[in-house]
Scaffold this motif. Structure first.
Motif, short mmCIF file in Angstrom:
data_model
loop_
_atom_site.label_atom_id
_atom_site.label_comp_id
_atom_site.label_asym_id
_atom_site.label_seq_id
_atom_site.Cartn_x
_atom_site.Cartn_y
_atom_site.Cartn_z
N PRO A 41 1.33 3.29 -3.71
CA PRO A 41 0.15 4.05 -4.16
C PRO A 41 -0.17 5.25 -3.27
CG PRO A 41 -0.29 1.70 -4.26
CD PRO A 41 1.02 1.86 -3.53
N SER A 42 -0.07 5.08 -1.96
CA SER A 42 -0.40 6.20 -1.07
C SER A 42 0.64 7.30 -1.16
CB SER A 42 -0.56 5.72 0.37
OG SER A 42 0.65 5.18 0.86
N PHE A 43 1.90 6.93 -1.38
CA PHE A 43 2.95 7.93 -1.55
C PHE A 43 2.68 8.77 -2.80
CE2 PHE A 43 7.09 9.20 -3.33
CZ PHE A 43 7.59 9.93 -2.27
N LYS A 44 2.32 8.12 -3.89
CA LYS A 44 2.03 8.85 -5.13
C LYS A 44 0.88 9.82 -4.95
CE LYS A 44 3.44 5.12 -8.25
NZ LYS A 44 2.92 4.15 -9.24
N LYS A 45 -0.14 9.39 -4.21
CA LYS A 45 -1.32 10.24 -4.05
C LYS A 45 -1.02 11.49 -3.24
CE LYS A 45 -4.77 6.55 -4.45
NZ LYS A 45 -5.83 5.78 -3.73
N THR A 46 -0.12 11.38 -2.28
CA THR A 46 0.15 12.52 -1.41
C THR A 46 1.21 13.46 -1.96
OG1 THR A 46 0.59 13.13 0.90
CG2 THR A 46 1.97 11.42 -0.03
N HIS B 60 1.87 4.02 -11.96
CA HIS B 60 2.32 2.81 -11.27
C HIS B 60 2.75 1.76 -12.28
CE1 HIS B 60 2.70 -0.50 -8.57
NE2 HIS B 60 1.75 -1.16 -9.16
N ASP C 298 -1.73 11.05 5.11
CA ASP C 298 -2.28 10.26 4.01
C ASP C 298 -1.40 9.10 3.60
OD1 ASP C 298 -4.49 11.99 3.79
OD2 ASP C 298 -3.33 13.38 2.56
N CYS C 299 -0.26 8.91 4.26
CA CYS C 299 0.70 7.89 3.82
C CYS C 299 1.40 7.28 5.03
CB CYS C 299 1.71 8.51 2.85
SG CYS C 299 3.00 7.37 2.29
N ARG D 5 0.81 -1.22 0.00
CA ARG D 5 0.00 0.00 0.00
C ARG D 5 0.84 1.27 0.00
NH1 ARG D 5 -0.08 -1.91 5.28
NH2 ARG D 5 0.48 -0.42 6.93
N ASP D 6 2.16 1.17 0.31
CA ASP D 6 2.95 2.39 0.50
C ASP D 6 3.19 3.15 -0.79
OD1 ASP D 6 3.16 2.27 3.26
OD2 ASP D 6 4.97 1.03 3.22
#
Length: 243
Positions: free
Chosen positions: A130-135, A224, A151-152, A127-128
């Protein structure tokens, strides 16, 4: 372990060799199978350094540095000792961290090693990335990005450290998480070759100063890729003159 002592000399594992552990001097056996890098291991499940972990990711990173820098035993005044993954001639310790750490152990290692750098496996948990990219957000500096730890989980784990932290997502750049800063959570992509070159040349990591870090649009162009070697940050690898 990549190294053990044979007749007092640091040696890499080879078939049918026997050695002793650098840390505890207990016998170790060579593991030289076809699936993993050849290495030394204590008999059974014993491990003399509770901070020690080893994976193929660790082996690959350590291999970017001379063998005489790898797996160095460091001692505290009270007799405590640990194996540093890498120690450079200028005294910096580089710790490669794959598994999740509790905060008290992070603090303990930073206190013990003092002059150190973390390199963290950003792909250890699915999960790290995708959440890094979003933030990730652009700032008004082309080499500096901002993020939101809320958020990460990866950024929550590693933000605010008093030492340099570099996040490795398996690409040609690592993401430098700037140490404690009044400007908030800031990151800079650094080419892996530049990162290792700076350590080889004993060059310090100099923070990039910006007037403010006004949040801009998300970095939506980061795509990704399931392959570890191309996690999507290639468009943002730049070598600043500061590096």
């Amino acid at each position: 372990m990549q190294f053990a002592l044979i007749d007092g000399l640091r040696s890499k594992a080879s078939p049918a060799l026997a050695g002793v552990c650098q840390t505890c001097t207990s016998p170790v056996i060579s593991k030289c199978g076809p699936l993993r890098s050849w290495h030394w291991a204590h008999q059974g499940r014993r491990q003399c350094d509770p901070w020690w972990e080893e994976s193929e990711w660790h082996v690959a990173w350590k291999g970017r540095f001379p063998s005489e820098w790898q797996e160095i035993i460091l001692h505290a005044d009270d007799g405590e000792k640990h194996i540093a993954d890498v120690k450079t001639p200028d005294g910096r310790v580089v710790e490669f961290q794959h598994s999740r750490l509790k905060d008290d152990e992070r603090r303990a290692r930073e206190f013990f090693y003092k002059n150190m750098i973390w390199v963290v496996d950003g792909l250890a948990r699915k999960r790290d990335l995708p959440s890094f990219k979003k933030t990730l957000r652009r700032t008004n500096h082309p080499l500096v990005y901002s993020g939101q730890a809320v958020d990460c989980a990866l950024l929550r784990d590693w933000a605010g450290r008093p030492v340099d932290v570099f996040l490795d997502f398996g690409d040609k750049a690592v993401w430098w998480l700037h140490p404690n800063t009044e400007m908030g959570l800031l990151l800079t992509p650094v080419a892996v070759n530049a990162f290792t070159e700076m350590l080889h040349k004993a060059m310090p990591f100099q923070p990039i100063r910006i007037e403010n870090h006004t949040h801009k649009a998300p970095v939506a162009a980061v795509q990704h890729q399931p392959n570890r070697s191309t996690s999507g940050f290639l468009p943002y690898i730049r070598r600043s003159r500061r590096f």
